[in-house]
Design a protein around this motif. Structure first.
Motif, short mmCIF file in Angstrom:
data_model
loop_
_atom_site.label_atom_id
_atom_site.label_comp_id
_atom_site.label_asym_id
_atom_site.label_seq_id
_atom_site.Cartn_x
_atom_site.Cartn_y
_atom_site.Cartn_z
N ARG A 222 0.84 -1.20 0.00
CA ARG A 222 0.00 0.00 0.00
C ARG A 222 0.88 1.25 0.00
NH1 ARG A 222 -3.83 -1.52 3.05
NH2 ARG A 222 -2.77 -1.31 5.04
N ASN A 223 1.93 1.25 0.83
CA ASN A 223 2.83 2.41 0.87
C ASN A 223 3.54 2.61 -0.46
OD1 ASN A 223 2.19 3.01 3.49
ND2 ASN A 223 3.95 1.97 4.38
N SER A 224 3.93 1.51 -1.10
CA SER A 224 4.59 1.58 -2.40
C SER A 224 3.65 2.19 -3.45
CB SER A 224 5.04 0.19 -2.82
OG SER A 224 5.51 0.20 -4.14
N MET A 225 2.39 1.76 -3.43
CA MET A 225 1.40 2.27 -4.38
C MET A 225 1.12 3.75 -4.12
SD MET A 225 -1.23 -0.93 -4.74
CE MET A 225 -2.10 -0.26 -6.13
N MET A 226 1.05 4.14 -2.85
CA MET A 226 0.80 5.55 -2.53
C MET A 226 1.96 6.42 -3.00
SD MET A 226 -1.21 5.25 1.17
CE MET A 226 -0.19 6.45 1.89
N GLU A 227 3.18 5.96 -2.81
CA GLU A 227 4.35 6.70 -3.27
C GLU A 227 4.35 6.84 -4.79
OE1 GLU A 227 6.63 8.53 -1.67
OE2 GLU A 227 5.37 8.09 0.08
N LYS A 228 3.98 5.76 -5.47
CA LYS A 228 3.92 5.79 -6.93
C LYS A 228 2.85 6.79 -7.39
CE LYS A 228 3.74 2.75 -10.93
NZ LYS A 228 3.67 1.36 -11.39
#
Length: 179
Positions: free
Chosen positions: A116-122
Motif C-alpha cells: 500500500r505504501n509503495s502504491m501511494m508513493e507511486k
C-alpha cells in the motif's frame, strides 16, 4: 460591480452591521466554500470543518467589524482565518482514550502495508509529474471534494475543460499503474 469585489463586500458588511440577514446570507453563499475547503484540507474531518465554518460566520454575524478592508480582500481574510482556526482546532484535540485503555489489533500484515505504501508513493510521484492545471483540478475534485461545476466556478475555467483535465489525469494515473 462584480461579485466578490471589495466594494460589494464592504456594502454587505455594512448591512450585516445593521442586522440584515439577507446580506449575511449573501456573504455566506459567496465565501462558505472557500472557508470549508481550507478547513477540510487542514482538518481532514468534514464534521470539524463544518464547525470551523459555523464559528467563522457566527463571528462575522456577531462582530462584522472584525474585518477591515485595509487587510485585503474579505475572501482572502476568511481563508486565512479558516486556516488558523483549523490549526487551533487540531492543537486542541486530545486523545479521547488513555493509552492504557487502548487495544491494538495483533493481526498486522506487514506485506500489505508495504505494498500500500509503495502504491501511494507511486501515485504521489505520478500526480507530482502531472501538468499544474491537471494536478490542481484533480486535487480539488478528490481531496477537497468539489464537484466539476464547483471547480469550474472557482477557477473560472469552462466545465468541459475541468472534466477533460480530470479525465486526462486519471488516464495518466491508470497507465502508470498498468505499466
Amino acid at each position: 460591480m462584480p461579485p466578490g469585489s471589495g466594494q460589494d463586500d464592504s456594502i454587505l458588511l455594512g448591512l450585516v452591521q445593521r442586522g440584515d440577514e439577507h446580506a449575511m446570507a449573501s456573504i455566506f453563499d459567496r465565501y462558505s466554500r472557500v472557508v470549508y475547503s481550507v478547513a477540510l484540507r487542514v482538518l481532514r474531518d468534514p464534521s470539524a470543518a463544518e464547525d470551523v465554518l459555523q464559528e467563522i460566520f457566527m463571528q462575522i454575524w456577531r462582530n462584522p467589524d472584525s474585518f477591515t478592508a485595509t487587510r485585503g480582500s474579505l475572501g482572502g481574510w476568511l481563508a486565512v482565518v479558516s486556516r488558523n482556526r483549523s490549526i487551533d482546532a487540531l492543537r486542541r484535540k486530545r486523545p479521547s482514550e488513555s493509552i492504557d485503555d487502548m487495544q491494538f489489533a495483533s493481526s498486522y500484515n506487514l506485506a500489505d502495508e508495504a505494498e500500500r505504501n509503495s502504491m501511494m508513493e507511486k501515485a504521489r510521484a505520478v500526480i507530482h509529474l502531472l501538468p499544474a492545471e491537471q494536478r490542481k483540478t484533480l486535487e480539488m475534485a478528490f481531496f477537497d471534494g468539489l464537484t466539476h461545476a464547483e471547480i469550474a466556478e472557482m477557477t473560472g475555467d469552462p466545465l468541459g475543460t475541468v472534466k477533460t483535465r480530470i479525465r486526462s489525469a486519471l488516464i495518466t494515473l491508470r497507465k502508470a499503474f498498468q505499466a
